[in-house]
Design a protein around this motif. Structure first.
Motif, PDB file in Angstrom:
ATOM      1  N   SER A  97      13.619 -12.763  -6.433  1.00  0.00           N
ATOM      2  CA  SER A  97      12.188 -12.575  -6.265  1.00  0.00           C
ATOM      3  C   SER A  97      11.623 -13.541  -5.235  1.00  0.00           C
ATOM      4  CB  SER A  97      11.483 -12.771  -7.610  1.00  0.00           C
ATOM      5  OG  SER A  97      10.091 -12.605  -7.479  1.00  0.00           O
ATOM      6  N   GLN A  98      12.125 -14.772  -5.273  1.00  0.00           N
ATOM      7  CA  GLN A  98      11.658 -15.777  -4.311  1.00  0.00           C
ATOM      8  C   GLN A  98      12.036 -15.392  -2.883  1.00  0.00           C
ATOM      9  OE1 GLN A  98       9.665 -18.296  -5.317  1.00  0.00           O
ATOM     10  NE2 GLN A  98       9.354 -18.712  -3.137  1.00  0.00           N
ATOM     11  N   GLN A  99      13.212 -14.793  -2.730  1.00  0.00           N
ATOM     12  CA  GLN A  99      13.628 -14.356  -1.403  1.00  0.00           C
ATOM     13  C   GLN A  99      12.681 -13.293  -0.843  1.00  0.00           C
ATOM     14  OE1 GLN A  99      17.895 -13.251  -1.834  1.00  0.00           O
ATOM     15  NE2 GLN A  99      18.197 -14.740  -0.203  1.00  0.00           N
ATOM     16  N   LEU A 100      12.105 -12.502  -1.738  1.00  0.00           N
ATOM     17  CA  LEU A 100      11.226 -11.421  -1.312  1.00  0.00           C
ATOM     18  C   LEU A 100       9.784 -11.879  -1.106  1.00  0.00           C
ATOM     19  CD1 LEU A 100      12.610  -8.591  -3.609  1.00  0.00           C
ATOM     20  CD2 LEU A 100      12.934  -8.836  -1.144  1.00  0.00           C
ATOM     21  N   LYS A 101       9.535 -13.176  -1.273  1.00  0.00           N
ATOM     22  CA  LYS A 101       8.220 -13.735  -0.959  1.00  0.00           C
ATOM     23  C   LYS A 101       8.310 -14.371   0.429  1.00  0.00           C
ATOM     24  CE  LYS A 101       6.820 -14.736  -5.724  1.00  0.00           C
ATOM     25  NZ  LYS A 101       5.760 -13.740  -5.813  1.00  0.00           N
ATOM     26  N   VAL A 102       7.766 -13.703   1.399  1.00  0.00           N
ATOM     27  CA  VAL A 102       7.786 -14.227   2.764  1.00  0.00           C
ATOM     28  C   VAL A 102       6.364 -14.532   3.202  1.00  0.00           C
ATOM     29  CG1 VAL A 102       9.929 -13.046   3.367  1.00  0.00           C
ATOM     30  CG2 VAL A 102       7.762 -11.895   3.753  1.00  0.00           C
ATOM     31  N   SER A 103       6.209 -15.657   3.869  1.00  0.00           N
ATOM     32  CA  SER A 103       4.890 -16.092   4.294  1.00  0.00           C
ATOM     33  C   SER A 103       4.985 -16.707   5.681  1.00  0.00           C
ATOM     34  CB  SER A 103       4.340 -17.114   3.295  1.00  0.00           C
ATOM     35  OG  SER A 103       3.059 -17.541   3.672  1.00  0.00           O
ATOM     36  N   PHE A 104       4.060 -16.322   6.553  1.00  0.00           N
ATOM     37  CA  PHE A 104       4.082 -16.806   7.930  1.00  0.00           C
ATOM     38  C   PHE A 104       2.784 -17.517   8.270  1.00  0.00           C
ATOM     39  CE2 PHE A 104       6.799 -12.869   8.202  1.00  0.00           C
ATOM     40  CZ  PHE A 104       7.998 -13.565   8.200  1.00  0.00           C
ATOM     41  N   ASN A 105       2.901 -18.636   8.962  1.00  0.00           N
ATOM     42  CA  ASN A 105       1.768 -19.431   9.411  1.00  0.00           C
ATOM     43  C   ASN A 105       2.106 -20.009  10.787  1.00  0.00           C
ATOM     44  OD1 ASN A 105       3.219 -22.020   9.049  1.00  0.00           O
ATOM     45  ND2 ASN A 105       3.109 -21.483   6.874  1.00  0.00           N
ATOM     46  N   PRO A 106       1.204 -20.776  11.392  1.00  0.00           N
ATOM     47  CA  PRO A 106       1.469 -21.285  12.740  1.00  0.00           C
ATOM     48  C   PRO A 106       2.735 -22.131  12.880  1.00  0.00           C
ATOM     49  CG  PRO A 106      -0.864 -21.443  12.258  1.00  0.00           C
ATOM     50  CD  PRO A 106      -0.191 -21.010  10.982  1.00  0.00           C
ATOM     51  N   LYS A 107       3.287 -22.603  11.759  1.00  0.00           N
ATOM     52  CA  LYS A 107       4.507 -23.414  11.828  1.00  0.00           C
ATOM     53  C   LYS A 107       5.780 -22.568  11.729  1.00  0.00           C
ATOM     54  CE  LYS A 107       2.300 -27.501   9.821  1.00  0.00           C
ATOM     55  NZ  LYS A 107       2.350 -28.513   8.709  1.00  0.00           N
ATOM     56  N   THR A 108       5.615 -21.255  11.565  1.00  0.00           N
ATOM     57  CA  THR A 108       6.753 -20.345  11.429  1.00  0.00           C
ATOM     58  C   THR A 108       7.524 -20.262  12.743  1.00  0.00           C
ATOM     59  OG1 THR A 108       5.589 -19.009   9.780  1.00  0.00           O
ATOM     60  CG2 THR A 108       7.445 -17.968  10.921  1.00  0.00           C
ATOM     61  N   ASN A 109       8.855 -20.249  12.642  1.00  0.00           N
ATOM     62  CA  ASN A 109       9.640 -20.056  13.864  1.00  0.00           C
ATOM     63  C   ASN A 109      10.096 -18.593  13.948  1.00  0.00           C
ATOM     64  OD1 ASN A 109      12.370 -19.685  12.625  1.00  0.00           O
ATOM     65  ND2 ASN A 109      12.075 -21.823  11.992  1.00  0.00           N
ATOM     66  N   LYS A 110      10.466 -18.174  15.136  1.00  0.00           N
ATOM     67  CA  LYS A 110      10.789 -16.775  15.406  1.00  0.00           C
ATOM     68  C   LYS A 110      11.967 -16.294  14.553  1.00  0.00           C
ATOM     69  CE  LYS A 110      11.589 -13.597  19.258  1.00  0.00           C
ATOM     70  NZ  LYS A 110      11.785 -13.484  20.733  1.00  0.00           N
ATOM     71  N   LYS A 111      12.915 -17.178  14.253  1.00  0.00           N
ATOM     72  CA  LYS A 111      14.092 -16.799  13.478  1.00  0.00           C
ATOM     73  C   LYS A 111      13.703 -16.321  12.076  1.00  0.00           C
ATOM     74  CE  LYS A 111      18.622 -18.506  11.972  1.00  0.00           C
ATOM     75  NZ  LYS A 111      19.533 -19.675  11.945  1.00  0.00           N
ATOM     76  N   GLU A 112      12.706 -16.981  11.478  1.00  0.00           N
ATOM     77  CA  GLU A 112      12.253 -16.595  10.145  1.00  0.00           C
ATOM     78  C   GLU A 112      11.692 -15.172  10.143  1.00  0.00           C
ATOM     79  OE1 GLU A 112      10.290 -19.959   7.689  1.00  0.00           O
ATOM     80  OE2 GLU A 112       9.926 -20.490   9.781  1.00  0.00           O
ATOM     81  N   ILE A 113      10.981 -14.828  11.206  1.00  0.00           N
ATOM     82  CA  ILE A 113      10.414 -13.482  11.307  1.00  0.00           C
ATOM     83  C   ILE A 113      11.525 -12.446  11.449  1.00  0.00           C
ATOM     84  CG2 ILE A 113       8.930 -11.969  12.685  1.00  0.00           C
ATOM     85  CD1 ILE A 113       7.352 -14.473  13.509  1.00  0.00           C
TER      86      ILE A 113
END
Length: 281
Positions: A97-113
């Motif tokens: 369930s935690q893996q399926l919680k994705v959150s993006f903010n200005p500190k996010t890097n392209k790899k995470e997306i």
């Protein structure tokens, strides 16, 4: 500057700020999934339905990722998560369930997306396949989820909040069987038959007998909902209409901002429909 002109300029400025703020909020996505892991996904009952669910999830996830990619990093404020009610008896369900919680903010890097697609494909598949393998379908208590959790889990400030409910349109759980002056917390094929909602005058019958889901005293004006995978019984030609009327009346009573009631179809057919909904501004 004349007072009247100054007043007009201030009004235009205020309106412009309000419009820009509204647009900014619509650009911030908060997507939640509520999965119905009942026997509707059992291969013996519906051979390809779990694959359809996975396809629907994929379509929405793809639209979400494309949305995020189209934004400037400094403007990122987007998230996506999956909920269950009750929690399925699957090993490491907390971790999954935690893996399926994705959150993006200005500190996010392209790899995470770029990793979201792989994470969602693998993790959601594990959940469905394990549920099918164990043949222990816990179902989904949708009514209780709305009663206890929808406001806290699915609605965030300054975001476009979308709840995607993957279900066949029937609502039933053994722990939530309530009746209140004609209203109910559930609807099943047998229930529809018992209320004689099998003819073209089903709306008149519903109104006369005060039929519908028990509404909750909530104002969900900041929530959009997609009910996806409605699969009515073929025994009643008006089954689909009755199911959709129940959901529509329920959402309207709770002042849901916008909702879509979508009948099951091949995921390839619904992909452009879902992506269009998610990409709306």
């Amino acid at each position: 500057m004349k007072p009247k002109l100054l007043t007009l300029l201030l009004i235009y400025l205020f309106v412009g700020v309000f419009i820009n703020e509204s647009k900014a909020q619509n650009r911030n996505l908060n997507i939640s999934f509520l999965l119905d892991l009942s026997d509707r996904i059992a291969p013996k009952k519906n051979p390809d339905f779990f694959q359809r669910d996975l396809g629907y999830i994929k379509s929405i996830e793809t639209a979400f990722v494309n949305h995020v990619k189209g934004k400037k990093i400094m403007l990122l404020n987007d998230q996506m998560q999956v909920f269950f009610d009750p929690i399925p008896k699957i090993p490491n369900i907390d971790y999954l369930s935690q893996q399926l919680k994705v959150s993006f903010n200005p500190k996010t890097n392209k790899k995470e997306i770029l990793n979201v697609d792989n994470i969602y494909t693998q993790t959601s598949s594990k959940i469905y396949l394990h549920t099918i393998k164990e043949n222990n379908y816990v179902g989904s208590d949708i009514w209780k989820f709305f009663k206890n959790n929808v406001q806290n889990y699915c609605i965030k400030d300054k975001q476009r909040n979308i709840l995607v409910i993957l279900t066949d349109g029937y609502m039933y759980h053994q722990n939530s069987q309530f009746l209140d002056k004609g209203k109910s917390s559930y609807i099943t094929p047998a229930f529809i038959q018992s209320k004689k909602l099998t003819s073209s005058d089903y709306r008149a019958i519903m109104k006369k007998n005060n039929l519908g889901f028990i509404s909750l005293p909530y104002n969900l004006k900041d929530l959009e909902i997609i009910v996806l995978g409605i699969n009515p019984s073929k025994q009643n030609p008006y089954e689909e209409d009755v199911i959709k009327q129940y959901w529509a009346d329920w959402f309207t009573a709770m002042k849901v901002k916008k909702f879509h009631l979508i009948t099951t179809d091949l995921s390839a057919n619904l992909a452009p429909v879902l992506q269009k909904i998610i990409s709306e501004k």
